[in-house]
Design an enzyme around this catalytic site. Structure first.
Site, PDB file in Angstrom:
ATOM      1  N   ASN A 152    -102.222 -14.840-104.380  1.00 29.92           N
ATOM      2  CA  ASN A 152    -103.300 -14.987-103.399  1.00 29.92           C
ATOM      3  C   ASN A 152    -103.074 -16.325-102.694  1.00 29.92           C
ATOM      4  O   ASN A 152    -103.362 -17.381-103.254  1.00 29.92           O
ATOM      5  CB  ASN A 152    -104.642 -14.959-104.154  1.00 29.92           C
ATOM      6  CG  ASN A 152    -105.824 -15.107-103.230  1.00 29.92           C
ATOM      7  OD1 ASN A 152    -105.672 -15.236-102.003  1.00 29.92           O
ATOM      8  ND2 ASN A 152    -107.015 -15.111-103.801  1.00 29.92           N
ATOM      9  N   ARG A 186    -102.525 -10.425-102.139  1.00 27.69           N
ATOM     10  CA  ARG A 186    -103.761 -10.294-101.382  1.00 27.69           C
ATOM     11  C   ARG A 186    -103.431 -10.543 -99.908  1.00 27.69           C
ATOM     12  O   ARG A 186    -102.859 -11.580 -99.567  1.00 27.69           O
ATOM     13  CB  ARG A 186    -104.764 -11.333-101.854  1.00 27.69           C
ATOM     14  CG  ARG A 186    -106.037 -11.228-101.091  1.00 27.69           C
ATOM     15  CD  ARG A 186    -106.952 -12.361-101.387  1.00 27.69           C
ATOM     16  NE  ARG A 186    -108.304 -11.994-101.026  1.00 27.69           N
ATOM     17  CZ  ARG A 186    -109.363 -12.581-101.517  1.00 27.69           C
ATOM     18  NH1 ARG A 186    -109.240 -13.524-102.394  1.00 27.69           N
ATOM     19  NH2 ARG A 186    -110.555 -12.202-101.134  1.00 27.69           N
ATOM     20  N   HIS A 202    -113.853  -9.289 -98.116  1.00 28.83           N
ATOM     21  CA  HIS A 202    -114.228  -9.296 -99.546  1.00 28.83           C
ATOM     22  C   HIS A 202    -114.158  -7.905-100.167  1.00 28.83           C
ATOM     23  O   HIS A 202    -114.807  -7.622-101.167  1.00 28.83           O
ATOM     24  CB  HIS A 202    -115.650  -9.875 -99.771  1.00 28.83           C
ATOM     25  CG  HIS A 202    -115.745 -11.346 -99.534  1.00 28.83           C
ATOM     26  ND1 HIS A 202    -116.805 -11.935 -98.878  1.00 28.83           N
ATOM     27  CD2 HIS A 202    -114.915 -12.358 -99.856  1.00 28.83           C
ATOM     28  CE1 HIS A 202    -116.623 -13.240 -98.810  1.00 28.83           C
ATOM     29  NE2 HIS A 202    -115.477 -13.526 -99.402  1.00 28.83           N
ATOM     30  N   ARG A 211    -118.615 -22.410 -93.259  1.00 28.13           N
ATOM     31  CA  ARG A 211    -118.716 -21.521 -92.076  1.00 28.13           C
ATOM     32  C   ARG A 211    -120.184 -21.180 -91.824  1.00 28.13           C
ATOM     33  O   ARG A 211    -120.940 -21.001 -92.777  1.00 28.13           O
ATOM     34  CB  ARG A 211    -117.931 -20.232 -92.324  1.00 28.13           C
ATOM     35  CG  ARG A 211    -116.435 -20.420 -92.374  1.00 28.13           C
ATOM     36  CD  ARG A 211    -115.723 -19.172 -92.869  1.00 28.13           C
ATOM     37  NE  ARG A 211    -115.246 -19.315 -94.226  1.00 28.13           N
ATOM     38  CZ  ARG A 211    -114.864 -18.311 -95.028  1.00 28.13           C
ATOM     39  NH1 ARG A 211    -114.913 -17.073 -94.592  1.00 28.13           N
ATOM     40  NH2 ARG A 211    -114.437 -18.537 -96.248  1.00 28.13           N
ATOM     41  N   ARG A 259    -123.564 -26.530-106.029  1.00 25.57           N
ATOM     42  CA  ARG A 259    -123.968 -27.377-107.176  1.00 25.57           C
ATOM     43  C   ARG A 259    -124.419 -28.745-106.704  1.00 25.57           C
ATOM     44  O   ARG A 259    -125.421 -29.280-107.183  1.00 25.57           O
ATOM     45  CB  ARG A 259    -122.794 -27.541-108.153  1.00 25.57           C
ATOM     46  CG  ARG A 259    -122.542 -26.311-108.981  1.00 25.57           C
ATOM     47  CD  ARG A 259    -121.224 -26.380-109.666  1.00 25.57           C
ATOM     48  NE  ARG A 259    -120.138 -26.263-108.677  1.00 25.57           N
ATOM     49  CZ  ARG A 259    -118.902 -25.894-108.957  1.00 25.57           C
ATOM     50  NH1 ARG A 259    -118.575 -25.643-110.200  1.00 25.57           N
ATOM     51  NH2 ARG A 259    -117.985 -25.782-108.021  1.00 25.57           N
ATOM     52  N   GLU A 265    -111.085 -10.075-108.375  1.00 25.82           N
ATOM     53  CA  GLU A 265    -110.252  -9.537-107.288  1.00 25.82           C
ATOM     54  C   GLU A 265    -108.792  -9.403-107.726  1.00 25.82           C
ATOM     55  O   GLU A 265    -108.103  -8.466-107.325  1.00 25.82           O
ATOM     56  CB  GLU A 265    -110.359 -10.462-106.067  1.00 25.82           C
ATOM     57  CG  GLU A 265    -111.735 -10.376-105.422  1.00 25.82           C
ATOM     58  CD  GLU A 265    -112.124 -11.633-104.671  1.00 25.82           C
ATOM     59  OE1 GLU A 265    -112.273 -12.700-105.320  1.00 25.82           O
ATOM     60  OE2 GLU A 265    -112.278 -11.569-103.441  1.00 25.82           O
TER      61      GLU A 265
HETATM   62  P1  ADP Z   1    -114.052 -18.794-103.574  1.00 27.86           P
HETATM   63  O1  ADP Z   1    -113.323 -17.805-104.471  1.00 27.86           O
HETATM   64  O2  ADP Z   1    -114.620 -18.196-102.323  1.00 27.86           O
HETATM   65  O3  ADP Z   1    -113.353 -20.083-103.370  1.00 27.86           O
HETATM   66  P2  ADP Z   1    -115.987 -18.881-105.710  1.00 27.86           P
HETATM   67  O4  ADP Z   1    -116.442 -17.476-105.797  1.00 27.86           O
HETATM   68  O5  ADP Z   1    -115.148 -19.415-106.820  1.00 27.86           O
HETATM   69  O6  ADP Z   1    -115.356 -19.205-104.318  1.00 27.86           O
HETATM   70  O7  ADP Z   1    -117.288 -19.783-105.570  1.00 27.86           O
HETATM   71  C1  ADP Z   1    -117.164 -21.173-105.448  1.00 27.86           C
HETATM   72  C2  ADP Z   1    -118.534 -21.745-105.201  1.00 27.86           C
HETATM   73  O8  ADP Z   1    -119.452 -21.336-106.229  1.00 27.86           O
HETATM   74  C3  ADP Z   1    -118.543 -23.276-105.276  1.00 27.86           C
HETATM   75  O9  ADP Z   1    -118.275 -23.840-104.034  1.00 27.86           O
HETATM   76  C4  ADP Z   1    -119.961 -23.563-105.691  1.00 27.86           C
HETATM   77  O10 ADP Z   1    -120.721 -23.771-104.532  1.00 27.86           O
HETATM   78  C5  ADP Z   1    -120.457 -22.303-106.348  1.00 27.86           C
HETATM   79  N1  ADP Z   1    -120.814 -22.493-107.757  1.00 27.86           N
HETATM   80  C6  ADP Z   1    -120.019 -22.420-108.849  1.00 27.86           C
HETATM   81  N2  ADP Z   1    -120.738 -22.661-109.966  1.00 27.86           N
HETATM   82  C7  ADP Z   1    -122.013 -22.884-109.575  1.00 27.86           C
HETATM   83  C8  ADP Z   1    -123.238 -23.188-110.239  1.00 27.86           C
HETATM   84  N3  ADP Z   1    -123.306 -23.320-111.570  1.00 27.86           N
HETATM   85  N4  ADP Z   1    -124.343 -23.353-109.498  1.00 27.86           N
HETATM   86  C9  ADP Z   1    -124.303 -23.223-108.153  1.00 27.86           C
HETATM   87  N5  ADP Z   1    -123.200 -22.949-107.473  1.00 27.86           N
HETATM   88  C10 ADP Z   1    -122.064 -22.776-108.164  1.00 27.86           C
END
Ligand code: ADP
Length: 394
Positions: free
Chosen positions: A8, A91, A179, A239, A283, A377
């Site tokens: 990916n 991917r 997605h 975004r 977070r 995924e």
């Molecule tokens: P991607 O695969 O699109 O990079 P993820 O699905 O791994 O993203 O999600 C990442 C996001 O999830 C982080 O930027 C964060 O904002 C959020 N995240 C992860 N753990 C927590 C948590 N415990 N509380 C709130 N948000 C969280």
């Protein structure tokens, strides 16, 4: 052991996983990535038990771009003993108007995928780079492309068109949705854990740093919040989500911004990051006292509720709602606030189950079942890759 490699590739990170192929099915063996490409490159990989297999930093110019990252990952993967590479699953963000399913890649397919670069200029070239490298180095190892758009393929024209002159639709300006690998995985998972709900009308909220929602009817996508690009729909980490196109015209015509500057703004500086001025990470926003961090969360939750309403209308009602991806899987407070916005649809949250991170977080009397299901995924890509090799498409 026969193994599948799943790749990916993004602009600043290259993620990979190795799955063993056994009688019992696919078993994850290694999960790794090179992050910080061009800034602070770092190769990290763990085995299935979470033990660190490698953690190596590089100079920024040693791994300055994606091809260099691919080479570094490949060099490390080649040191692994005991795996026979059976195939590589990639991917690929865009399957264009043509691909409704994963495809075995040959030179002709690669050329067609390259022609979709205009539709996804920030993602598609990155996705194709490791395919080209792998085909050059291992011409005998099958390469399979799995698309983020494929799961939404087949929406009727009234659903996936824009109200634009016909010629734009014909040249590919359509609402593709993204997605899809995540939604396909969740649809399958729901069939396992809640078969009755899976046959009904379901909204899945993929809330990660990219975020979207999908309306499923009997496990099939009928509507989604993203459109021509992954900019549309919900506000995301960087975004903005849905935006009046007049804002883009204003930025270009009144503010004199270049197309490149507008693109950088919309992909990298907007969303939760831009609105809060604090962070793109939920977070950080939840931990912050800053009033703009609070505003960004309020806006995110509000837009999630609004989009759920839109998808509920597309489905003519809702039987279940699923939270997934980083925020959806991990943030009980955000789930609680979104569930509140679904109360008009009959959703009733069980706060104890929600705080405990249970799979079912609705009360027994809730008219809508609320679920938390982790997405996967990469496993979806591995499954597609394996099944395509077993039963090549006609
Ligand atoms: P991607 O695969 O699109 O990079 P993820 O699905 O791994 O993203 O999600 C990442 C996001 O999830 C982080 O930027 C964060 O904002 C959020 N995240 C992860 N753990 C927590 C948590 N415990 N509380 C709130 N948000 C969280």
């Amino acid at each position: 052991m026969d193994a599948l490699l799943v790749v990916n590739a993004g602009s600043s990170s290259l993620k990979f996983q190795v799955f063993g192929i056994s009688e019992a099915g696919l078993i994850r063996q290694i999960k790794g990535q090179i992050g910080g490409i061009g800034t602070r490159p770092r190769l990290q990989a763990k085995d299935a038990q979470g033990a660190v297999l490698v953690d190596r930093s590089y100079d920024a110019d040693a791994v300055g771009d994606l091809p260099a990252a691919i080479a570094a990952a490949r060099d490390w993967l080649l040191t692994l003993q005991g795996f026979r590479l059976h195939a590589v699953g990639h991917r690929v963000v865009h399957g264009g108007p043509d691909y409704a399913a994963p495809v075995l890649i040959d030179a002709e397919v690669l050329e067609r995928l390259a022609s979709y670069q205009d539709l996804a200029p920030l993602h598609q070239p990155n996705n194709l780079a490791p395919i080209r490298q792998a085909m050059a180095i291992n011409p005998d190892v099958p390469q399979v492309a799995c698309f983020d758009t494929a799961f939404h393929h087949g929406h009727p024209e009234a659903v996936n068109c824009y109200a634009m002159p016909r010629s734009f639709y014909d040249e590919g300006v359509r609402r593709y949705g993204f997605h899809g690998l995540s939604y396909e995985y969740i649809a399958g998972r729901l069939r396992e854990v809640a078969p009755k709900a899976a046959r009904g009308r379901v909204i899945v909220a993929h809330l990660g740093s990219g975020a979207s929602m999908c309306a499923l009817s009997d496990g099939h996508s009928v509507e989604t919040s993203m459109g021509f690009t992954a900019l549309d729909g919900l506000p995301m980490g960087t975004r903005p989500g849905q935006l009046d196109p007049g804002v883009v015209l204003y930025l270009i015509l009144q503010r004199g911004m270049s197309a490149k500057a507008v693109s950088d703004l919309l992909y990298h500086e907007a969303g939760l990051k831009g609105l809060s001025g604090v962070s793109n990470d939920m977070r950080d926003l939840l931990a912050s006292d800053d009033q703009h961090a609070k505003l960004a969360i309020d806006h995110f939750v509000y837009r999630c509720g609004l989009n759920a309403g839109m998808l509920a209308a597309a489905l003519g009602g809702v039987d279940a709602f699923v939270f997934t991806a980083g925020v959806g899987e991990n943030s009980a407070p955000i789930r609680a606030r979104i569930a509140e916005r679904l109360a008009w649809l009959g959703a009733e949250l069980d706060p104890v189950a929600n705080d405990a991170g249970a799979m079912t977080i609705s009360t027994a009397s809730s008219r809508i079942a609320l679920y938390v299901l982790p997405t996967d995924e990469e496993l979806m890509i591995a499954r597609h890759t394996l099944s395509l090799l077993k039963e090549p498409a006609a």
